[in-house]
Motif scaffolding. Structure first.
Motif, PDB file in Angstrom:
ATOM      1  N   LYS A  80     -13.113 136.622  14.499  1.00 22.01           N
ATOM      2  CA  LYS A  80     -12.377 136.303  15.731  1.00 22.01           C
ATOM      3  C   LYS A  80     -11.497 135.071  15.484  1.00 22.01           C
ATOM      4  O   LYS A  80     -11.856 134.191  14.703  1.00 22.01           O
ATOM      5  CB  LYS A  80     -13.357 135.990  16.869  1.00 22.01           C
ATOM      6  N   THR A  81     -10.356 134.999  16.144  1.00 25.32           N
ATOM      7  CA  THR A  81      -9.432 133.874  15.947  1.00 25.32           C
ATOM      8  C   THR A  81     -10.103 132.547  16.319  1.00 25.32           C
ATOM      9  O   THR A  81     -10.775 132.450  17.345  1.00 25.32           O
ATOM     10  CB  THR A  81      -8.161 134.089  16.785  1.00 25.32           C
ATOM     11  N   ILE A  82      -9.928 131.576  15.449  1.00 25.96           N
ATOM     12  CA  ILE A  82     -10.480 130.233  15.658  1.00 25.96           C
ATOM     13  C   ILE A  82      -9.370 129.361  16.247  1.00 25.96           C
ATOM     14  O   ILE A  82      -8.215 129.462  15.822  1.00 25.96           O
ATOM     15  CB  ILE A  82     -10.960 129.636  14.310  1.00 25.96           C
ATOM     16  N   SER A  83      -9.705 128.519  17.221  1.00 25.68           N
ATOM     17  CA  SER A  83      -8.656 127.669  17.792  1.00 25.68           C
ATOM     18  C   SER A  83      -9.152 126.262  18.058  1.00 25.68           C
ATOM     19  O   SER A  83     -10.365 126.023  18.130  1.00 25.68           O
ATOM     20  CB  SER A  83      -8.128 128.294  19.079  1.00 25.68           C
ATOM     21  N   PHE A  84      -8.227 125.358  18.187  1.00 27.47           N
ATOM     22  CA  PHE A  84      -8.556 123.964  18.505  1.00 27.47           C
ATOM     23  C   PHE A  84      -7.427 123.396  19.342  1.00 27.47           C
ATOM     24  O   PHE A  84      -6.278 123.863  19.255  1.00 27.47           O
ATOM     25  CB  PHE A  84      -8.744 123.138  17.216  1.00 27.47           C
ATOM     26  N   SER A  85      -7.721 122.412  20.145  1.00 26.52           N
ATOM     27  CA  SER A  85      -6.686 121.761  20.940  1.00 26.52           C
ATOM     28  C   SER A  85      -7.207 120.418  21.427  1.00 26.52           C
ATOM     29  O   SER A  85      -8.327 120.316  21.937  1.00 26.52           O
ATOM     30  CB  SER A  85      -6.269 122.666  22.097  1.00 26.52           C
ATOM     31  N   ARG A  86      -6.454 119.390  21.170  1.00 29.60           N
ATOM     32  CA  ARG A  86      -6.881 118.050  21.584  1.00 29.60           C
ATOM     33  C   ARG A  86      -5.699 117.111  21.710  1.00 29.60           C
ATOM     34  O   ARG A  86      -4.718 117.234  20.972  1.00 29.60           O
ATOM     35  CB  ARG A  86      -7.846 117.467  20.557  1.00 29.60           C
ATOM     36  N   GLU A  87      -5.805 116.205  22.651  1.00 32.06           N
ATOM     37  CA  GLU A  87      -4.785 115.180  22.768  1.00 32.06           C
ATOM     38  C   GLU A  87      -5.330 113.898  22.176  1.00 32.06           C
ATOM     39  O   GLU A  87      -6.478 113.521  22.431  1.00 32.06           O
ATOM     40  CB  GLU A  87      -4.374 114.965  24.227  1.00 32.06           C
TER      41      GLU A  87
ATOM     42  N   LEU B 232     -12.921 121.884  13.004  1.00 32.14           N
ATOM     43  CA  LEU B 232     -13.360 122.937  12.076  1.00 32.14           C
ATOM     44  C   LEU B 232     -14.755 122.678  11.547  1.00 32.14           C
ATOM     45  O   LEU B 232     -15.557 123.603  11.415  1.00 32.14           O
ATOM     46  CB  LEU B 232     -12.368 123.091  10.914  1.00 32.14           C
ATOM     47  N   SER B 233     -15.064 121.420  11.256  1.00 30.09           N
ATOM     48  CA  SER B 233     -16.401 121.093  10.757  1.00 30.09           C
ATOM     49  C   SER B 233     -17.458 121.547  11.747  1.00 30.09           C
ATOM     50  O   SER B 233     -18.451 122.178  11.367  1.00 30.09           O
ATOM     51  CB  SER B 233     -16.532 119.600  10.481  1.00 30.09           C
ATOM     52  N   SER B 234     -17.250 121.238  13.025  1.00 32.64           N
ATOM     53  CA  SER B 234     -18.280 121.663  13.984  1.00 32.64           C
ATOM     54  C   SER B 234     -18.237 123.171  14.207  1.00 32.64           C
ATOM     55  O   SER B 234     -19.284 123.794  14.394  1.00 32.64           O
ATOM     56  CB  SER B 234     -18.202 120.880  15.294  1.00 32.64           C
ATOM     57  N   PHE B 235     -17.052 123.765  14.131  1.00 38.41           N
ATOM     58  CA  PHE B 235     -16.994 125.229  14.274  1.00 38.41           C
ATOM     59  C   PHE B 235     -17.768 125.916  13.150  1.00 38.41           C
ATOM     60  O   PHE B 235     -18.546 126.842  13.392  1.00 38.41           O
ATOM     61  CB  PHE B 235     -15.542 125.733  14.294  1.00 38.41           C
ATOM     62  N   PHE B 236     -17.574 125.465  11.911  1.00 41.14           N
ATOM     63  CA  PHE B 236     -18.253 126.104  10.782  1.00 41.14           C
ATOM     64  C   PHE B 236     -19.765 125.924  10.885  1.00 41.14           C
ATOM     65  O   PHE B 236     -20.528 126.850  10.588  1.00 41.14           O
ATOM     66  CB  PHE B 236     -17.727 125.545   9.449  1.00 41.14           C
ATOM     67  N   GLU B 237     -20.209 124.742  11.344  1.00 39.88           N
ATOM     68  CA  GLU B 237     -21.650 124.516  11.534  1.00 39.88           C
ATOM     69  C   GLU B 237     -22.226 125.500  12.550  1.00 39.88           C
ATOM     70  O   GLU B 237     -23.322 126.013  12.372  1.00 39.88           O
ATOM     71  CB  GLU B 237     -21.912 123.078  12.017  1.00 39.88           C
ATOM     72  N   GLU B 238     -21.442 125.759  13.602  1.00 39.70           N
ATOM     73  CA  GLU B 238     -21.932 126.641  14.667  1.00 39.70           C
ATOM     74  C   GLU B 238     -21.729 128.117  14.358  1.00 39.70           C
ATOM     75  O   GLU B 238     -22.357 128.975  14.989  1.00 39.70           O
ATOM     76  CB  GLU B 238     -21.229 126.288  15.994  1.00 39.70           C
ATOM     77  N   HIS B 239     -20.823 128.428  13.432  1.00 42.29           N
ATOM     78  CA  HIS B 239     -20.549 129.832  13.084  1.00 42.29           C
ATOM     79  C   HIS B 239     -20.622 130.031  11.579  1.00 42.29           C
ATOM     80  O   HIS B 239     -19.601 130.330  10.948  1.00 42.29           O
ATOM     81  CB  HIS B 239     -19.171 130.261  13.606  1.00 42.29           C
ATOM     82  N   PRO B 240     -21.829 129.871  10.998  1.00 38.82           N
ATOM     83  CA  PRO B 240     -21.953 129.946   9.540  1.00 38.82           C
ATOM     84  C   PRO B 240     -21.507 131.291   8.954  1.00 38.82           C
ATOM     85  O   PRO B 240     -20.967 131.320   7.838  1.00 38.82           O
ATOM     86  CB  PRO B 240     -23.447 129.705   9.289  1.00 38.82           C
ATOM     87  N   SER B 241     -21.669 132.357   9.701  1.00 36.57           N
ATOM     88  CA  SER B 241     -21.281 133.662   9.137  1.00 36.57           C
ATOM     89  C   SER B 241     -19.766 133.741   8.938  1.00 36.57           C
ATOM     90  O   SER B 241     -19.293 134.314   7.949  1.00 36.57           O
ATOM     91  CB  SER B 241     -21.776 134.802  10.026  1.00 36.57           C
ATOM     92  N   VAL B 242     -19.006 133.136   9.855  1.00 35.06           N
ATOM     93  CA  VAL B 242     -17.543 133.106   9.703  1.00 35.06           C
ATOM     94  C   VAL B 242     -17.173 132.208   8.530  1.00 35.06           C
ATOM     95  O   VAL B 242     -16.373 132.590   7.664  1.00 35.06           O
ATOM     96  CB  VAL B 242     -16.857 132.609  11.007  1.00 35.06           C
TER      97      VAL B 242
END
Ligand code: 0RA
Length: 378
Positions: A241-248, A358-368
């Motif tokens: 699934k598409t990964i996204s991020f957004s922050r100011e 991305l670091s936290s995304f990868f930790e939470e989605h190890p299969s991706v």
């Protein structure tokens, strides 16, 4: 100076305005790049950008673009409407100042993020100067106000022509045939850019209608950049699934989305203040650095690298489709075509925002994360 064969009076209050408008008509390329199809379409983008700025400021939800059968183009929005009150020093309605003065910024600048530096952000007065005629309709204070210009000069006074329940601005202009080599608009060129703008400004509705061909498209993307990546990957076989991020951060808005598919091509688009930065720049560099770092760190921590030292940036980007978009208050556009973002502060900010996300995304989605690393290692 060229002979004045129109009815304009060259009095003291007008002289500067006329000078500006005349300068644009004399050297249009200085303002819009060229007078080919590219420059012609740029007129539409300039007017649309103003409506988009109104949307960015939170006051507009819909922009309608119509190519009329007489060759004119209308751009209509439901924003606050260009102010119509009398300008203190110029003693004219603000809307007339905006439409007849080069870089009429200051108090009447509704832009949150500047776009000047590239060819964008030259202002609607440039469009007015390069039009055979232009008509503006402002809905504001319960009234519909109207004014007509020819070759950038007012032909009528701003007049109330009716009552309005809502607010907004409608600008209709007919490009000047004596300036442009061709004055026909391309449905594909306009719809491509309008679709892109709808992706970049999520939830903004952009309606585009061409009277001649009766073709109509309606763009509105709840997913914003996620929808953009999914559109770009529509004929591919995605791995996740598409990964996204957004922050100011520090006044700079940074967002992005990406997705790997089973191919090997790299397809990364970057934008700064809605301008396609074809030559890249600091936001793109920051994104690439962070992606490589986040994947390498994750892979090292989980012992996924076995006997290799690390994954290179090129390997990490095989099969990657990504869109990175930043909004910067004072962008510096550099490079041959002024489509390279130069602001040095943006690189570190983008890379830290992307790395953390991305670091936290990868930790939470190890299969991706594992799928992406397996592909890169291969
Ligand atoms: C100056 C000030 C304000 C709005 C605008 C310009 C404006 C310009 C355009 C051009 C196309 N659509 C537009 N919509 C708004 C803010 C006025 C206020 O404070 O109410």
């Amino acid at each position: 100076m060229a002979k004045n064969n129109n009815q304009d009076k060259y009095d003291a209050t007008n002289i500067q305005v006329l000078g500006g408008i005349e300068a644009v008509r004399k050297r249009p390329a200085m303002y819009i790049g060229d007078t080919s199809a590219r420059g012609l379409h740029h007129l539409v983008y300039e007017v649309v950008d103003n409506s988009i700025d109104e949307a960015t400021a939170g006051f507009c939800t819909t922009v309608k673009v119509i190519v009329n059968s007489d060759g004119s183009v209308s751009v209509e929005d439901n924003g606050r409407g260009i102010p119509v009150d009398i300008h203190k020093t110029k003693k004219k309605p603000a809307v007339e100042v905006v439409l007849t003065t080069l870089h009429a910024g200051g108090k009447f600048d509704h832009r949150v993020y500047k776009v000047s530096g590239g060819l964008h952000g030259v202002g609607v007065s440039v469009v007015n100067a390069l039009s055979d005629w232009l008509e503006v309709e402002v809905r504001r204070n319960g009234k519909i106000h109207h004014q007509r210009y020819e070759h950038g000069h007012p032909k009528t006074k701003l007049k109330v022509i009716g009552r309005a329940k809502n607010t907004g601005t409608k600008i209709t202009f007919k490009p000047d045939k004596t300036i442009f080599k061709k004055t026909e608009f391309s449905f594909d060129t306009l719809s491509h850019r309008l679709r892109e703008l709808a992706f970049l400004n999520k939830n903004l509705e952009i309606i585009f209608y061409d009277e001649d061909t009766d073709k109509k498209v309606n763009f509105k993307f709840k997913g914003g950049l996620i929808s953009f990546v999914e559109y770009l990957n529509r004929n591919k076989h995605p791995l996740h699934k598409t990964i996204s991020f957004s922050r100011e951060k520090e006044g700079i808005f940074i967002e992005g989305a990406f997705q790997y598919s089973d191919g090997y091509k790299e397809n990364i688009f970057s934008f700064a203040n809605n301008i396609n930065t074809i030559e890249g720049g600091t936001h793109l560099t920051g994104f690439k650095t962070a992606l490589t770092r986040a994947l390498n760190q994750y892979a090292k921590n989980k012992n996924l690298l076995k006997n290799i030292n690390g994954i290179s940036g090129d390997d990490v980007r095989e099969g990657l489709c990504a869109v990175v978009s930043v909004k910067v208050p004072n962008p510096q556009f550099e490079g041959q075509t002024k489509t390279k973002l130069g602001n040095s502060e943006v690189e570190g900010l983008t890379s830290s925002v992307v790395f953390e996300a991305l670091s936290s995304f990868f930790e939470e989605h190890p299969s991706v994360a594992n799928k992406i690393i397996d592909k890169a290692v291969l």
